[in-house]
Design an enzyme around this catalytic site. Structure first.
Site, PDB file in Angstrom:
ATOM      1  N   VAL A 156     -75.112  66.620 -68.251  1.00  0.00           N
ATOM      2  CA  VAL A 156     -75.849  67.149 -67.319  1.00  0.00           C
ATOM      3  C   VAL A 156     -76.214  66.394 -66.084  1.00  0.00           C
ATOM      4  CG1 VAL A 156     -78.486  67.252 -67.117  1.00  0.00           C
ATOM      5  CG2 VAL A 156     -77.720  68.216 -68.782  1.00  0.00           C
ATOM      6  N   LYS A 196     -63.649  63.492 -70.391  1.00  0.00           N
ATOM      7  CA  LYS A 196     -62.550  63.072 -71.309  1.00  0.00           C
ATOM      8  C   LYS A 196     -62.143  64.088 -72.187  1.00  0.00           C
ATOM      9  CE  LYS A 196     -64.786  59.712 -73.955  1.00  0.00           C
ATOM     10  NZ  LYS A 196     -64.712  58.055 -74.171  1.00  0.00           N
ATOM     11  N   GLY A 213     -84.579  69.210 -78.242  1.00  0.00           N
ATOM     12  CA  GLY A 213     -86.150  69.186 -77.945  1.00  0.00           C
ATOM     13  C   GLY A 213     -86.259  69.880 -76.659  1.00  0.00           C
ATOM     14  N   GLY A 214     -85.615  69.201 -75.578  1.00  0.00           N
ATOM     15  CA  GLY A 214     -85.963  69.746 -74.200  1.00  0.00           C
ATOM     16  C   GLY A 214     -86.151  68.743 -73.228  1.00  0.00           C
ATOM     17  N   GLU A 235     -94.404  66.927 -78.388  1.00  0.00           N
ATOM     18  CA  GLU A 235     -93.141  65.970 -79.102  1.00  0.00           C
ATOM     19  C   GLU A 235     -93.901  64.625 -79.137  1.00  0.00           C
ATOM     20  OE1 GLU A 235     -88.592  67.501 -78.602  1.00  0.00           O
ATOM     21  OE2 GLU A 235     -89.404  66.135 -76.979  1.00  0.00           O
ATOM     22  N   HIS A 254     -83.061  56.774 -83.809  1.00  0.00           N
ATOM     23  CA  HIS A 254     -84.313  58.021 -84.027  1.00  0.00           C
ATOM     24  C   HIS A 254     -84.653  57.680 -85.466  1.00  0.00           C
ATOM     25  CE1 HIS A 254     -85.818  61.936 -83.877  1.00  0.00           C
ATOM     26  NE2 HIS A 254     -85.646  62.124 -82.483  1.00  0.00           N
ATOM     27  N   ARG A 286     -90.775  56.984 -81.169  1.00  0.00           N
ATOM     28  CA  ARG A 286     -89.474  56.684 -81.962  1.00  0.00           C
ATOM     29  C   ARG A 286     -89.434  55.547 -82.707  1.00  0.00           C
ATOM     30  NH1 ARG A 286     -85.347  60.190 -78.541  1.00  0.00           N
ATOM     31  NH2 ARG A 286     -86.722  62.024 -78.917  1.00  0.00           N
ATOM     32  N   HIS A 337     -79.397  56.432 -81.737  1.00  0.00           N
ATOM     33  CA  HIS A 337     -79.636  57.573 -80.965  1.00  0.00           C
ATOM     34  C   HIS A 337     -79.388  57.554 -79.335  1.00  0.00           C
ATOM     35  CE1 HIS A 337     -80.889  61.612 -80.002  1.00  0.00           C
ATOM     36  NE2 HIS A 337     -82.077  61.279 -79.565  1.00  0.00           N
ATOM     37  N   ARG A 344     -87.391  54.796 -75.201  1.00  0.00           N
ATOM     38  CA  ARG A 344     -87.475  56.037 -74.371  1.00  0.00           C
ATOM     39  C   ARG A 344     -88.355  57.243 -75.019  1.00  0.00           C
ATOM     40  NH1 ARG A 344     -84.919  61.252 -75.048  1.00  0.00           N
ATOM     41  NH2 ARG A 344     -83.220  60.459 -76.188  1.00  0.00           N
ATOM     42  N   SER A 383     -85.084  61.691 -71.173  1.00  0.00           N
ATOM     43  CA  SER A 383     -83.669  61.519 -70.688  1.00  0.00           C
ATOM     44  C   SER A 383     -82.909  62.416 -69.937  1.00  0.00           C
ATOM     45  CB  SER A 383     -83.017  61.105 -72.199  1.00  0.00           C
ATOM     46  OG  SER A 383     -81.504  61.336 -71.856  1.00  0.00           O
TER      47      SER A 383
END
Ligand SMILES: Cc1cc2nc3c(=O)[nH]c(=O)nc-3n(C[C@H](O)[C@H](O)[C@H](O)COP(=O)(O)OP(=O)(O)OC[C@H]3O[C@@H](n4cnc5c(N)ncnc54)[C@H](O)[C@@H]3O)c2cc1C
Length: 493
Positions: A15, A35, A48-49, A115, A228, A276, A337, A372, A377
């Site tokens: 992204v 790569k 999740g989103g 979440e 996680h 988390r 994670h 986080r 992220s």
């Protein structure tokens, strides 16, 4: 050696790399390196989103900032958190322009979910495969740009700086090719493969961090590693399948080996919806209490049709493993994670090395603090890669691109000894899993230093395997150095 020049070279097509390319001025010639195949990256695995304040009637920036700071243990860079939260909605809306199909409510508005760690419904998602939806939409957008060249299955093997010029050695279709630029964006993702067990994809070996470190970039808080709590407990595979935070967001219970809920003992208010790192640490405490490492996630009390429709990917994956989550609890366990630390950057993604930028998981903007918050992220990848692009656009003075002649070391050398990567993974798994084992880390750093010296000076052939071994070893060396320093500070070692 001849180096073909580009205005900007982006290493990575997750992204952050893709969104940077889409926001760079179309007058610039851009080279992108991936790569492996384009969709093999952590971005494509995101379930999740993306978190953002999209529903201002129920949510606001201050609440999102507060949740981010609480999750991050107030160790976040507050200026960058503000940038993240306040600019985020613009980028999430922009994703719609690239065709990202977020789930909708009946009235047509984005169906925002909840979440762990969020006090409001603010996660835009595409069922439970949001990352893949975003990556494939952005790839389509980038492929339409005639100023962007994408080299897939092309491994960055060398990156050095001479004066203002970055020199790239890449392996493409079995041959070395050489490129140069004055603007490099590292968007190489995480470091999960430094552990025996991780949710990360095979590309997550910390290559960008290693190259940046060796060019003198400031590497910050690499020991801020996130574990996680709910990876599917299947230690047959190194890549552990993630059972998204959103499953707890939709009400799933965490159960111990006796299939009893236990989070209320450690987090009376937030229970399963604690951030988390807290949940993973509480699971370790519960493991000590019960003497068992068996844990389960249970959402089977909800309507089966809701579960299948909301989590189709997770439902099918878990079914393949022999569990029907609509009928029974599924086995889960914490697993590496995410990396909060990384290549130190300022508010527009620039490192301390002139012309070198870092975006996404390999960068340390400081927005996540020590942990986080779920779905922040992808948001960070979007916001800060756009800000990098805007910074490059602003400073770009258009000039003719050419070819640079320069000497470059030969890639030839001895074959790499077998087993280095496996040894590093075992070391990391035993010396720093969920909570650091300072005593073990103090012993292990000696062997990691030995391996690092061997790889740096052993005269090995420069191949993808060599670069990955060197990256994993460098990352392990930096993480354990921080852990050992912390252990000394605490008087434990
Ligand atoms: C299972 C899973 C679920 C997640 N769910 C969420 C979520 O719901 N919400 C959220 O916000 N975040 C989530 N995350 C985290 C998030 O997906 C990542 O942090 C983010 O997508 C990272 O994006 P990136 O562009 O930095 O890196 P990546 O998407 O990992 O891309 C890295 C790129 O770098 C390239 N690369 C690396 N080394 C080299 C090299 N030597 N040569 C050439 N190319 C190279 C790779 O080929 C790849 O294209 C999840 C992560 C995982 C693993």
């Amino acid at each position: 050696m001849k180096f073909k020049e580009y205005d900007v070279i982006i290493v990575g097509t997750g992204v952050s790399g893709l969104y940077a390319a889409l926001n760079l001025d179309s007058s610039m010639q851009i080279l992108m390196l991936s790569k492996r195949e384009l969709t093999l990256c952590n971005s494509a695995l995101a379930q999740g989103g993306v978190a953002a304040v999209m529903d201002t009637s129920n949510d606001n920036y201050e609440l999102h900032i507060k949740d981010t700071l609480i999750a991050g243990g107030y160790k976040n860079n507050i200026d960058n958190v503000r940038i993240l939260v306040e600019q985020g909605p613009k980028d999430v809306k922009n994703l719609l322009n690239y065709g990202v199909d977020f789930d909708r409510k009946q009235d047509g508005s984005i169906d925002l979910t909840l979440e762990g760690g969020h006090c409001r419904h603010r996660i835009a998602h595409h069922k439970d495969s949001t990352g893949f939806e975003i990556v494939t939409s952005l790839i389509e957008g980038v492929k339409k740009l005639s100023n962007v060249t994408i080299l897939e299955n092309t491994h960055l093997l060398g990156l050095t700086k001479r004066g203002d010029d970055f020199l790239f050695d890449v392996l493409h279709e079995g041959k070395h090719s050489y490129y140069t630029t004055k603007n490099t964006i590292l968007a190489t993702g995480g470091i999960g493969r430094v552990y025996d067990y991780t949710t990360n994809s095979a590309i997550a070996t910390g290559d960008g961090i290693q190259f940046a470190y060796n060019m003198g970039a400031d590497i910050q808080h690499l020991s801020y590693v996130q574990f996680h709590p709910t990876a599917f407990a299947d230690h047959e595979n190194r890549e552990c399948f993630l059972v998204s935070e959103a499953v707890r967001g939709e009400g799933a219970y965490l159960l111990n080996c006796n299939k009893e809920r236990f989070m209320h003992k450690y987090e009376p208010e937030r229970k399963e919806l604690a951030p988390r790192d807290v949940v993973s640490k509480d699971m370790m405490k519960e493991q000590k209490e019960t003497g068992s490492d068996k844990f389960y996630l249970d959402i089977s009390y909800k309507d089966p049709e809701f579960i299948k429709n909301r989590f189709p990917m997770i439902y099918n994956k878990v079914l393949e493993k022999g569990y029907d989550m609509t009928k029974e609890p599924i086995p889960i366990y914490p697993c590496q994670h995410y990396l909060m630390g990384g290549i130190g950057v300022n508010g527009h993604g620039a490192t301390n090395v002139k012309g070198l930028y870092a975006a996404g998981e390999c960068a340390h903007t400081g927005v996540h603090g020590i942990n986080r918050l779920a779905s922040n992220s992808l948001l960070e990848a979007l916001v800060f890669s756009r800000l990098i692009a805007e910074d490059i656009n602003k400073n770009n003075t258009h000039r003719e691109l050419g070819t640079l002649e320069a000497d470059y070391p030969s890639p030839d050398g001895k074959p790499l000894p077998k087993g280095i990567r496996t040894e590093i993974r075992h070391i990391m798994q035993r010396s720093y899993f969920v909570v650091p084992d300072y005593v073990e880390a103090a012993k292990d750093i000696k062997r990691v230093t030995e391996l690092k010296n061997l790889l740096d000076n052993g005269g090995f052939e420069v191949t993808p395997d060599y670069i990955e071994a060197k990256s994993l070893t460098t990352v392990a060396y930096i993480i354990l150095s921080e852990v050992v320093a912390e252990g000394k500070e605490k008087g434990i070692i």
